[in-house]
Design an enzyme around this catalytic site. Structure first.
Site, short mmCIF file in Angstrom:
data_model
loop_
_atom_site.label_atom_id
_atom_site.label_comp_id
_atom_site.label_asym_id
_atom_site.label_seq_id
_atom_site.Cartn_x
_atom_site.Cartn_y
_atom_site.Cartn_z
N GLU A 14 0.87 -1.17 0.00
CA GLU A 14 0.00 0.00 0.00
C GLU A 14 0.90 1.22 0.00
OE1 GLU A 14 -2.33 3.16 0.22
OE2 GLU A 14 -0.69 2.83 1.60
N CYS A 64 -5.93 -1.07 5.08
CA CYS A 64 -6.31 -1.31 6.47
C CYS A 64 -7.51 -0.41 6.77
CB CYS A 64 -5.18 -1.08 7.44
SG CYS A 64 -3.84 -0.06 6.87
N CYS A 525 2.59 -0.19 4.61
CA CYS A 525 1.40 0.61 4.34
C CYS A 525 1.81 2.06 4.47
CB CYS A 525 0.30 0.26 5.32
SG CYS A 525 -1.24 1.02 4.87
N CYS A 528 -0.54 5.21 5.29
CA CYS A 528 -0.74 5.36 6.73
C CYS A 528 0.44 6.09 7.37
CB CYS A 528 -0.84 4.00 7.40
SG CYS A 528 -2.42 3.20 7.19
#
Lengths: 546, 304
Positions: A14, A64, A525, A528
């Site tokens: 991600e 997520c 990720c 994030c």
């Protein structure tokens, strides 16, 4: 002789990540992790109603999804001073549990598997032998030669079309791919099976959240759902739990075990020393005591000596990140201004900051959760870990590795998938008994401060809020991938992934397959991970480019 | 080949992916036909259109959360494995592609040159434009530069999600990066916008099938949104429209939001937000993040 390999973009993750590694005599000797996108959500959150914040924070990440939403409502509930009814806690746990199961399955099969499986080798497989291999992985599997012949034919047709799409130009044929053609065929079949399965099991989010990604049933105080019409949908939910549990026990965990057995050399590569876990899945309003996954920290791989966690010990460094200043501050005191200066490995080189706990870089995520739970003697986790170690012949200390991290993700998925049917039964009983108390009604105080700690699938997550006049003055987020993928700190100590990569063998610098194995085991990720901390005084942040 | 033979050959195609029976395949074609507002006679033509040469797709990730990609992975009509192996050729997609680094960038370069004027460019995420775009880089290039290089070479640019369409969250009030939708960042470049947070993947699939079927992309509204999906309000098709359980009093934006959530629903048509008592927050509307609270906190669920 040393030379540098740049991987940019790192794919099958991600977000936007660049990784530079220095390779000396065929082994990684140094690494630099760079987050290459800055969105600045904290300034966007300012001046909004704190009860709205979860809608925005949930959009920190769509992989997520849900986790930043639920952490935000807990954070604001802490500021308001309320707890939520048991039904709401249970529904949130079920949504979070579904997220873990879904997310970890997608990570293993669709983001990580092609690091271990050479899809082109599957074209050479003998479908009859594949049946034996399949049942050797799990005796519960019942697929026959016709099944594997069909999968092989499908791959063959696809390859013959000349349009290889996402599989074009992979590191196929690399000497590091050591599985048999039949094993490659079996696991490629499961790549496809898992793509199909994940569409089904995430119906759990649609049932309790209205949709996925980005379910929408959260509210500060509880959940939006009113239970006067949805008993039947909970029965569907229960069936989906069973389907997920079956897949984890018959496919996911056995496949990970097979990979671990085949690539035991990766039980000696890619390990970190220190681990932090905030804990998750509250079983009552009492935290952290009621958390299914306990809270704790491990230093120097001392599994048996889990330490308690105090958030006052968290600091964030910006010395090597594209922000002004070099002071390490607690998230509640951050005061940072973005200043982009380009990639300079000797100075600043990332939008990620470098969080530290007691001054140390800490790995967060599945391995931290599993080892903290193991160290604290959580029975379900001890049993699942010991079973994995027994099956693979690995030792507990070898869990601190690339393979251990990938295995931990599957092990905890099993623990969660095994717990979810019980949670669903509890909820069903409440609904049957006519308990539809899903929200705590409260009067919103005009000002407050609060925080919430949580475990996202990728690791320890914290939200901090400070609001007045029912408007957010300051909102701060410390995110798992920031812990794992952050750059060096003021003392020039490398971040966890940067440390983990050192010692990784690289056979062919044009095809750094081994480096990708280590990176992907952390499940990066990056959307994030990149965050800005507001100036405490509320001034508009000024951007300077030099 | 007469029409019957055409129908037969399309339906005999060995549709990849375990478990996609002919019945499932026809169901998919039926869903697409219904979404596009076509009658059942189009179903065989849809079946034929999606089993011909696979259209190349270049998927670019900008300032995003990957939620639109995750939504795409949840496609059930057809399933995503069938799309990847049988319907389209996903030439570049950072979340799914096997190669990384230079090998990945080579794939992008090769696809754009080999399929110039033929590939469909799907954009996910907004484009940071402040300071010449330095807030978002991939492979050492700014996202802004990548968009400038790739988008004009595409057959069409489809903006998937509100961020790519209109800027979305990275462009909401308080943003520092001057993030913009692709259309705006490229100075008014024509795009097909499929907003939503994330959008229902069937709207993307149907837009592409419309092209495969008719050689043109669907008609758009003034915001660049396909009329088949955004021509009606959420409220108009909502099963609670005339019900005491209507969420208007709690701030539901369904009446002024153009989108087909309430008729299509999500995840095997299982549900949509209003069905879990969550008001629509108008995610297909430009600037929706800055239109006030998402919930009327002074209201109450009147029927509880």
């Amino acid at each position: 002789m040393a030379s540098n390999i740049v991987i940019d973009p790192v794919t099958r993750i991600e977000g936007h990540l660049r990784m530079e590694t220095e390779v000396t005599n065929g082994t990684v000797s140094n690494a630099w992790s760079t987050g290459t996108l800055f969105r600045g959500l904290e300034t966007i959150l300012k001046n909004r109603d704190p009860r709205d914040a979860w809608m925005l924070t949930q959009r920190i990440c769509g992989v997520c999804t849900y986790v930043h939403g639920v952490t935000s409502v807990r954070c604001v509930e802490d500021a308001v001073g309320i707890t939520v009814p048991d039904n709401a806690r249970n529904i949130r746990n079920l949504l979070m549990g579904a997220q873990y199961v879904q997310d970890h399955i997608i990570h293993f099969y669709h983001l990580h598997l092609l690091d271990w499986v050479d899809i082109t080798s599957a074209l050479q497989a003998d479908p009859t032998i594949a049946v034996t291999v399949d049942q050797g992985i799990s005796s519960a599997r019942t697929r026959d030669a016709a099944y594997f012949t069909a999968v092989k034919q499908k791959l063959s047709d696809f390859a013959g079309s000349g349009q290889l799409g996402p599989f074009a130009n992979g590191y196929w044929g690399h000497s590091g791919y050591t599985l048999s053609p039949e094993m490659n065929l079996v696991l490629t079949a499961n790549y496809l099976e898992a793509l199909r399965l994940q569409t089904r099991i995430i119906k759990m989010h649609a049932i309790l959240g209205g949709k996925n990604p980005h379910p929408q049933s959260l509210l500060v105080g509880g959940v939006s759902l009113n239970w006067n019409y949805s008993y039947a949908s909970l029965i569907d939910f229960q069936n989906l739990c069973t389907e997920a549990q079956d897949f984890v026990n018959t496919f996911y965990l056995p496949d990970v075990t097979a990979i671990a057995k085949a690539y035991k050399d990766y039980a000696a590569v890619g390990g970190c020393d220190n681990f932090l876990c905030f804990g998750e899945f509250p079983q009552s309003a009492i935290e952290p005591d009621s958390l299914l996954f306990p809270r704790g920290a491990i230093f120097n791989r001392a599994t048996a000596a889990v330490q308690p966690v105090d958030v006052a010990n968290i600091t964030e460094h910006v010395a090597r990140s594209w922000y002004s200043g070099s002071a390490a501050l607690n998230p509640a005191q951050g005061d940072t201004v973005p200043v982009y200066t380009g990639i300079d490995l000797d100075d600043k080189y990332s939008w990620l900051k470098a969080p530290r706990y007691q001054g140390q870089p800490m790995e967060v995520g599945p391995l931290a959760r599993v080892m903290v739970a193991y160290g604290k003697g959580m029975a379900e986790m001890v049993q699942a870990v010991d079973s994995f170690l027994g099956d693979t012949g690995l030792s507990l200390s070898q869990m601190y590795s690339t393979i251990g991290r990938t295995a931990a993700r599957a092990i905890e998925t099993k623990v969660i998938a095994d717990a979810m049917p019980g949670w669903t039964s509890q909820l069903l009983q409440q609904v049957q008994a006519g308990n539809n108390n899903n929200r705590t009604i409260f009067t919103m105080p005009a000002a407050g401060t609060g925080f919430a700690l949580n475990e996202a699938p990728r690791g320890a997550l914290g939200h901090w809020v400070n609001y007045s006049d029912t408007k957010i003055a300051n909102y701060q987020i410390v995110v798992p991938s920031t812990w794992n993928f952050g750059p060096r700190d003021a003392a020039n100590v490398a971040g966890p992934v940067e440390q983990a990569l050192v010692g990784t063998p690289v056979a062919n610098q044009q095809q750094p397959l081994e480096v990708l194995r280590v990176i992907h085991s952390f499940d990066p990720c990056i959307a994030c991970a990149v965050h800005l901390v507001n100036p405490k005084n509320g001034d508009v942040v000024k951007i300077t480019v030099r | 080949m007469n029409d019957d033979e055409k129908e037969k050959s399309a339906l005999d195609f060995d549709f990849p992916g375990k478990g996609l029976s002919r019945r499932d395949f026809l169901k998919f074609c039926g869903v697409v036909a219904a979404t596009l507002g076509l009658d059942a006679s189009f179903i065989p033509r849809i079946a034929e259109a999606v089993t011909g040469p696979r259209p190349p797709i270049v998927w670019l990730h900008f300032a995003e959360c990957t939620g639109c990609t995750e939504g795409f992975l949840r496609t059930t009509d057809p399933f995503v494995d069938d799309i990847i192996l049988g319907t389209a050729s996903l030439e570049y997609h950072e979340t799914l592609m096997a190669p990384a680094g230079q090998a990945a960038t080579d794939n992008l370069k090769n696809a754009v040159s080999k399929y110039a004027g033929q590939f469909i460019c799907v954009c996910e995420g907004a484009i940071p434009t402040a300071e010449n775009g330095i807030y978002g880089m991939v492979g050492g290039k700014t996202m802004l530069q990548i968009a400038k290089d790739v988008c004009p070479k595409a057959l069409a640019v489809i903006c998937l999600g509100t961020c790519a369409s209109f800027g979305g969250l990275p462009a909401a009030a308080g943003s520092l990066t001057c993030a913009q939708g692709v259309h705006a960042a490229l100075g008014g470049y024509p795009t097909i916008n499929i907003p939503g947070c994330p959008p229902n993947p069937i709207n993307l699939v149907s837009t592409i099938v419309n092209y495969l079927l008719q050689g043109t992309f669907p008609d758009l509204d003034a915001q660049g949104r396909p009329l088949f999906a955004y021509g009606n309000t959420h409220h108009n098709s909502c099963y609670r429209r005339n019900s005491p359980q209507c969420l208007r009093g709690l701030g539901c934006r369904g009446p002024e939001t153009y989108l087909n959530c309430s008729s299509l629903k999500f995840n095997y048509a299982t549900s949509f937000p209003v069905a879990v008592d969550a008001p629509c927050y108008g995610c297909s509307t430009p600037g929706f993040w800055d239109k006030g609270s998402f919930f009327n906190y002074n209201g109450s669920y009147g029927w509880v």
